[in-house]
Write an enzyme that holds these catalytic residues in place. Structure first.
Site, PDB file in Angstrom:
ATOM      1  N   TYR A  24      -2.703  -0.830   9.887  1.00  0.00           N
ATOM      2  CA  TYR A  24      -2.621  -1.194   8.458  1.00  0.00           C
ATOM      3  C   TYR A  24      -1.246  -0.854   7.888  1.00  0.00           C
ATOM      4  O   TYR A  24      -0.623  -1.671   7.202  1.00  0.00           O
ATOM      5  CB  TYR A  24      -3.728  -0.439   7.731  1.00  0.00           C
ATOM      6  CG  TYR A  24      -3.850  -0.719   6.256  1.00  0.00           C
ATOM      7  CD1 TYR A  24      -4.413  -1.909   5.802  1.00  0.00           C
ATOM      8  CD2 TYR A  24      -3.437   0.221   5.316  1.00  0.00           C
ATOM      9  CE1 TYR A  24      -4.547  -2.148   4.440  1.00  0.00           C
ATOM     10  CE2 TYR A  24      -3.569  -0.015   3.957  1.00  0.00           C
ATOM     11  CZ  TYR A  24      -4.127  -1.201   3.535  1.00  0.00           C
ATOM     12  OH  TYR A  24      -4.259  -1.441   2.187  1.00  0.00           O
ATOM     13  N   SER A  33       0.862  -1.188   0.000  1.00  0.00           N
ATOM     14  CA  SER A  33       0.000   0.000   0.000  1.00  0.00           C
ATOM     15  C   SER A  33       0.894   1.232   0.000  1.00  0.00           C
ATOM     16  O   SER A  33       2.041   1.173   0.457  1.00  0.00           O
ATOM     17  CB  SER A  33      -0.863   0.012   1.270  1.00  0.00           C
ATOM     18  OG  SER A  33      -1.419   1.296   1.489  1.00  0.00           O
TER      19      SER A  33
HETATM   20  N1  LIG Z   1      -8.510  -0.135  -2.413  1.00  0.00           N
HETATM   21  C1  LIG Z   1      -7.464   0.610  -2.119  1.00  0.00           C
HETATM   22  O1  LIG Z   1      -7.500   1.829  -2.239  1.00  0.00           O
HETATM   23  C2  LIG Z   1      -6.175  -0.041  -1.650  1.00  0.00           C
HETATM   24  C3  LIG Z   1      -5.081   0.801  -1.426  1.00  0.00           C
HETATM   25  C4  LIG Z   1      -3.871   0.254  -1.014  1.00  0.00           C
HETATM   26  C5  LIG Z   1      -3.760  -1.120  -0.875  1.00  0.00           C
HETATM   27  N2  LIG Z   1      -4.832  -1.920  -1.091  1.00  0.00           N
HETATM   28  C6  LIG Z   1      -4.634  -3.366  -0.908  1.00  0.00           C
HETATM   29  O2  LIG Z   1      -5.113  -4.051  -2.044  1.00  0.00           O
HETATM   30  C7  LIG Z   1      -5.559  -5.361  -1.661  1.00  0.00           C
HETATM   31  C8  LIG Z   1      -6.981  -5.558  -2.189  1.00  0.00           C
HETATM   32  O3  LIG Z   1      -7.808  -4.604  -1.555  1.00  0.00           O
HETATM   33  P1  LIG Z   1      -9.265  -4.202  -2.102  1.00  0.00           P
HETATM   34  O4  LIG Z   1      -9.351  -2.742  -2.034  1.00  0.00           O
HETATM   35  O5  LIG Z   1      -9.553  -4.905  -3.366  1.00  0.00           O
HETATM   36  O6  LIG Z   1     -10.161  -4.782  -0.904  1.00  0.00           O
HETATM   37  P2  LIG Z   1     -11.476  -5.680  -0.911  1.00  0.00           P
HETATM   38  O7  LIG Z   1     -11.933  -5.698   0.497  1.00  0.00           O
HETATM   39  O8  LIG Z   1     -12.416  -5.258  -1.967  1.00  0.00           O
HETATM   40  O9  LIG Z   1     -10.907  -7.123  -1.312  1.00  0.00           O
HETATM   41  C9  LIG Z   1     -10.122  -7.887  -0.444  1.00  0.00           C
HETATM   42  C10 LIG Z   1     -10.296  -9.342  -0.818  1.00  0.00           C
HETATM   43  O10 LIG Z   1      -9.503 -10.134   0.101  1.00  0.00           O
HETATM   44  C11 LIG Z   1     -10.317 -11.222   0.541  1.00  0.00           C
HETATM   45  N3  LIG Z   1      -9.859 -11.708   1.841  1.00  0.00           N
HETATM   46  C12 LIG Z   1      -9.945 -11.061   3.038  1.00  0.00           C
HETATM   47  N4  LIG Z   1      -9.488 -11.858   4.012  1.00  0.00           N
HETATM   48  C13 LIG Z   1      -9.090 -13.021   3.426  1.00  0.00           C
HETATM   49  C14 LIG Z   1      -8.518 -14.227   3.913  1.00  0.00           C
HETATM   50  N5  LIG Z   1      -8.279 -14.414   5.221  1.00  0.00           N
HETATM   51  N6  LIG Z   1      -8.219 -15.207   3.015  1.00  0.00           N
HETATM   52  C15 LIG Z   1      -8.472 -15.030   1.689  1.00  0.00           C
HETATM   53  N7  LIG Z   1      -9.016 -13.921   1.180  1.00  0.00           N
HETATM   54  C16 LIG Z   1      -9.324 -12.932   2.047  1.00  0.00           C
HETATM   55  C17 LIG Z   1     -11.727 -10.648   0.583  1.00  0.00           C
HETATM   56  O11 LIG Z   1     -12.702 -11.674   0.613  1.00  0.00           O
HETATM   57  C18 LIG Z   1     -11.751  -9.820  -0.684  1.00  0.00           C
HETATM   58  O12 LIG Z   1     -12.111 -10.581  -1.807  1.00  0.00           O
HETATM   59  C19 LIG Z   1      -5.445  -5.424  -0.149  1.00  0.00           C
HETATM   60  O13 LIG Z   1      -4.251  -6.060   0.237  1.00  0.00           O
HETATM   61  C20 LIG Z   1      -5.394  -3.964   0.246  1.00  0.00           C
HETATM   62  O14 LIG Z   1      -4.739  -3.774   1.490  1.00  0.00           O
HETATM   63  C21 LIG Z   1      -6.029  -1.414  -1.479  1.00  0.00           C
END
Ligand SMILES: NC(=O)c1ccc[n+]([C@@H]2O[C@H](COP(=O)([O-])OP(=O)(O)OC[C@H]3O[C@@H](n4cnc5c(N)ncnc54)[C@H](O)[C@@H]3O)[C@@H](O)[C@H]2O)c1
Length: 266
Positions: free
Chosen positions: A155, A142
């Protein structure tokens, strides 16, 4: 010939959000994609939709915190496909909370998914990638590794540790001659359920999210597919000399100052 033809990839958290978009892009670029997640209905639906378009996708239930489940998934992949080339450690959770309000249990819960989940996945795939002749591991960190806000206490710590794990693993694999590259991707604000906290609200209606969007030099959030394309580059041989890298995809957000916007103080 598509860029990822013949490659077999696992994407954790691949049912929706950034992981879902990454699954779509990898499959469109020719990979066989194993979607690994805990939300089975969404995961199955994504795999079915991709197969209907002629792509190669399968859904597998996997809780990234479970070492035995990882062993079983890698075993299944190797039996079915004979090799494993790409792992995207994307599954993640977020609790936005300050150091004063956070509990130790909340800290452990986030580390279990964001850090230990990726650790277990990486350990599980290294032997399979070695026997496949090499591979690419991509850890979704992130921009919070650099952009410090009080609310990213837990986080940000999990993602900074993941970025460091990326580098130690990358150097280990390179020095052993495994031909396994390991890099991290650092998304800024992207339009997914993580950002809206499952509230169903429009991002601009959430004060903290609006303050973030207002600060983005490019003036908009990222779309999940834009992140998927960055991951596809790292998964492909186009990045063959890259290991230990941190790729920020954030519209310029990370390097600008927030001037202490009250909405982001928590
Ligand atoms: N959306 C953003 O702006 C953003 C920014 C920086 C980093 N991220 C990172 O990107 C990645 C995806 O985030 P997102 O925004 O798509 O979130 P999201 O919540 O839409 O998706 C996360 C996915 O991870 C799955 N998940 C959660 N716990 C789990 C587990 N124990 N085992 C298997 N799967 C599991 C969920 O079911 C979901 O499908 C994450 O690592 C997040 O930290 C996102």
């Amino acid at each position: 010939m598509a860029r990822l033809d013949g490659k077999v990839a696992i994407v954790t958290g691949g049912a929706r959000g950034l992981g879902g978009a990454t699954v779509d892009v990898l499959a469109e670029e020719g990979a066989t994609v194993l979607i690994a997640d805990v939300i089975d209905e969404a995961g199955e639906a994504r795999a079915t939709a991709l197969r209907a378009k002629g792509h190669k996708a399968e859904y597998h239930h996997l809780d990234v915190r479970d070492a035995d489940a990882w062993a079983a998934l890698v075993d299944t992949a190797m039996h079915a496909h004979g090799h494993l080339d790409v792992l995207v450690n994307n599954a993640g959770i977020n609790i936005s909370i300050t150091i004063e309000d956070a509990t130790a249990q909340q800290f452990r819960d986030v580390l279990e998914v964001n850090l230990i989940g990726a650790f277990l996945g990486t350990k599980a795939v290294i032997p399979a990638m070695r026997s496949s002749g090499g591979g690419s591991i991509i850890n979704i960190a992130s921009n919070s590794t650099q952009m410090v806000l009080p609310l990213t206490t837990i986080y940000g710590a999990s993602k900074s540790a993941l970025a460091n794990l990326t580098k130690t693993t990358a150097v280990h694999c390179a020095q052993r001659g495994y031909n396994i590259r390991v890099n991290s991707v650092h998304p800024g604000a992207h339009e997914t359920e993580m950002l809206t906290g499952g509230t169903g609200m429009r991002p601009l209606d959430i004060p903290q999210v609006k303050a973030l969007i207002d600060a983005i030099p490019m003036g908009r959030m990222g779309q999940p597919r834009e992140l998927g394309k960055v991951v596809a580059f790292l998964a492909s041989d186009d990045s063959s000399y890259m290991t230990t890298s941190e790729l920020f995809s954030d519209g310029g957000l990370t390097v600008v100052s927030f001037g202490g916007d009250p909405a982001l103080r928590g």
